[in-house]
Write a protein that holds these residues in place. Structure first.
Motif, PDB file in Angstrom:
ATOM      1  N   GLU A   5       0.823  -1.212   0.000  1.00  0.00           N
ATOM      2  CA  GLU A   5       0.000   0.000   0.000  1.00  0.00           C
ATOM      3  C   GLU A   5       0.856   1.261   0.000  1.00  0.00           C
ATOM      4  O   GLU A   5       1.994   1.240   0.455  1.00  0.00           O
ATOM      5  CB  GLU A   5      -0.935  -0.006   1.228  1.00  0.00           C
ATOM      6  CG  GLU A   5      -0.310   0.440   2.546  1.00  0.00           C
ATOM      7  CD  GLU A   5       0.678  -0.552   3.156  1.00  0.00           C
ATOM      8  OE1 GLU A   5       0.904  -1.623   2.577  1.00  0.00           O
ATOM      9  OE2 GLU A   5       1.256  -0.235   4.225  1.00  0.00           O
TER      10      GLU A   5
ATOM     11  N   LYS B  77      -6.726   1.838   4.641  1.00  0.00           N
ATOM     12  CA  LYS B  77      -7.108   0.924   3.549  1.00  0.00           C
ATOM     13  C   LYS B  77      -6.065  -0.161   3.275  1.00  0.00           C
ATOM     14  O   LYS B  77      -6.137  -0.847   2.253  1.00  0.00           O
ATOM     15  CB  LYS B  77      -7.290   1.736   2.265  1.00  0.00           C
ATOM     16  CG  LYS B  77      -8.505   2.619   2.259  1.00  0.00           C
ATOM     17  CD  LYS B  77      -8.696   3.120   0.832  1.00  0.00           C
ATOM     18  CE  LYS B  77      -9.679   4.259   0.775  1.00  0.00           C
ATOM     19  NZ  LYS B  77      -9.370   5.184  -0.298  1.00  0.00           N
ATOM     20  N   THR B  78      -5.057  -0.272   4.141  1.00  0.00           N
ATOM     21  CA  THR B  78      -3.951  -1.198   3.873  1.00  0.00           C
ATOM     22  C   THR B  78      -4.433  -2.592   3.474  1.00  0.00           C
ATOM     23  O   THR B  78      -4.040  -3.127   2.431  1.00  0.00           O
ATOM     24  CB  THR B  78      -3.037  -1.282   5.119  1.00  0.00           C
ATOM     25  OG1 THR B  78      -2.502   0.016   5.340  1.00  0.00           O
ATOM     26  CG2 THR B  78      -1.902  -2.267   4.922  1.00  0.00           C
TER      27      THR B  78
ATOM     28  N   GLU C 168      -2.847   5.390   1.358  1.00  0.00           N
ATOM     29  CA  GLU C 168      -3.762   4.262   1.584  1.00  0.00           C
ATOM     30  C   GLU C 168      -3.671   3.770   3.030  1.00  0.00           C
ATOM     31  O   GLU C 168      -4.683   3.466   3.663  1.00  0.00           O
ATOM     32  CB  GLU C 168      -3.439   3.129   0.600  1.00  0.00           C
ATOM     33  CG  GLU C 168      -3.863   3.458  -0.826  1.00  0.00           C
ATOM     34  CD  GLU C 168      -3.199   2.637  -1.915  1.00  0.00           C
ATOM     35  OE1 GLU C 168      -3.636   2.743  -3.074  1.00  0.00           O
ATOM     36  OE2 GLU C 168      -2.221   1.900  -1.628  1.00  0.00           O
ATOM     37  N   ARG C 169      -2.424   3.715   3.559  1.00  0.00           N
ATOM     38  CA  ARG C 169      -2.275   3.278   4.962  1.00  0.00           C
ATOM     39  C   ARG C 169      -2.976   4.268   5.887  1.00  0.00           C
ATOM     40  O   ARG C 169      -3.721   3.873   6.782  1.00  0.00           O
ATOM     41  CB  ARG C 169      -0.796   3.107   5.343  1.00  0.00           C
ATOM     42  CG  ARG C 169      -0.607   2.734   6.809  1.00  0.00           C
ATOM     43  CD  ARG C 169       0.758   2.168   7.117  1.00  0.00           C
ATOM     44  NE  ARG C 169       0.932   0.780   6.726  1.00  0.00           N
ATOM     45  CZ  ARG C 169       0.725  -0.260   7.531  1.00  0.00           C
ATOM     46  NH1 ARG C 169       0.324  -0.096   8.770  1.00  0.00           N
ATOM     47  NH2 ARG C 169       0.924  -1.494   7.094  1.00  0.00           N
TER      48      ARG C 169
ATOM     49  N   ILE D 192      -6.430  -2.837   0.152  1.00  0.00           N
ATOM     50  CA  ILE D 192      -5.572  -2.706  -1.030  1.00  0.00           C
ATOM     51  C   ILE D 192      -4.780  -3.999  -1.265  1.00  0.00           C
ATOM     52  O   ILE D 192      -4.728  -4.523  -2.383  1.00  0.00           O
ATOM     53  CB  ILE D 192      -4.596  -1.511  -0.861  1.00  0.00           C
ATOM     54  CG1 ILE D 192      -5.364  -0.190  -0.857  1.00  0.00           C
ATOM     55  CG2 ILE D 192      -3.495  -1.510  -1.926  1.00  0.00           C
ATOM     56  CD1 ILE D 192      -6.059   0.156  -2.174  1.00  0.00           C
TER      57      ILE D 192
END
Ligand code: PGA
Length: 253
Positions: A129, A138-139, A133-134, A142
């Motif tokens: 990621e 959302k890690t 994103e992290r 993804i």
């Protein structure tokens, strides 16, 4: 027990001459290494001479990329058969630099993984990621998406041929490593996704490498994590002494 594996990804560094100098010294330093696999991934132009130099050494050769077609009018591309012919056993697929700088999407990565496996190369399938994103939490979404799309239509037998490299994009070339526990959490998650999509046994035997600012300072702690089976080392693999110390991480106190 998964056999540990340390890969050096040289990216766009080293001419053939510089590569040969490195490999000569590496072979000497690692002549009695038995307990783990060592792989180096030089640029395309160095693969042939390095492949010749590595014969009989127990050190393996990887390419950094391949194309997903057998052959044809694809100017500038390299096929799996060409890589095998110069001695490659492994190929890095879907590295984050390929994804961000060269626009590689999951679908193309899926094609490359299929091509590598059907040709007899072991792909090192990279996922991870970005910082945004992290930070957006959302890690795992993804990573799961990259796995599902990257491995789309791959059989259980195919999964038995691949290695995964978890490389958080924010840790690549930045000097920021994921904390060992953070990396472990992601690796355990990856293993869980494979167990859910395929079988527990396949997931248990899947080598999952960590990549992103691996150094002599952090390798031992990373390798001590339960689900970390190896490392994909960029910058720190360019200096032979440093790389040898990383390979010999068990001796670092
Ligand atoms: P780095 O690169 O070790 O220089 O962060 C790792 C990689 O990109 O594979």
């Amino acid at each position: 027990m998964i056999r540990p594996l340390i890969t050096g990804n040289w990216k766009m560094f080293k001419t053939p001459r510089e590569s040969l100098d490195f490999v000569g010294r590496l072979k000497e330093a690692l002549s009695d290494i038995r307990e783990l696999d060592v792989v180096i991934a030089p640029p395309f132009t160095s693969l042939y001479p390095v492949g010749v130099a590595l014969k009989g050494s127990g050190i393996h050769l990887a390419a950094q990329n391949l194309y997903d077609k057998t052959e044809g009018a694809y100017t500038g591309e390299i096929s799996a058969r060409m890589l095998i012919d110069v001695g490659c056993a492994y190929v890095i697929v879907g590295h984050s630099e390929r994804r961000t700088l060269f626009g590689e999407k999951d679908k193309m990565i899926n094609g490359k993984l299929k091509m590598a496996i059907q040709s007899g190369l072991k792909p090192i399938f990279c996922i991870g990621e970005t910082l945004a994103e992290r930070e957006a939490g959302k890690t795992f979404t993804i990573i799961e998406q990259q796995i599902k799309e990257g491995l789309n239509q791959l059989s259980a037998d195919d999964i038995g041929e691949i290695l995964v490299a978890y490389e958080p994009v924010w840790a690549i070339g930045t000097g920021k490593t994921a904390a060992p526990e953070q990396a472990q959490e992601a690796h355990a998650f990856i293993r869980g996704v494979i167990a859910g999509d395929y079988q527990e046994e396949l997931a248990d035997n899947l080598p999952i490498l960590y990549g992103g600012s691996v150094s002599t300072d952090n390798i031992a702690k990373l390798m001590a994590q339960r689900d970390i089976n190896g490392a994909l080392v960029g910058g720190a693999s360019l200096d032979v002494e440093t790389f040898v110390r990383i390979v010999n991480y068990k001796k670092i106190s």
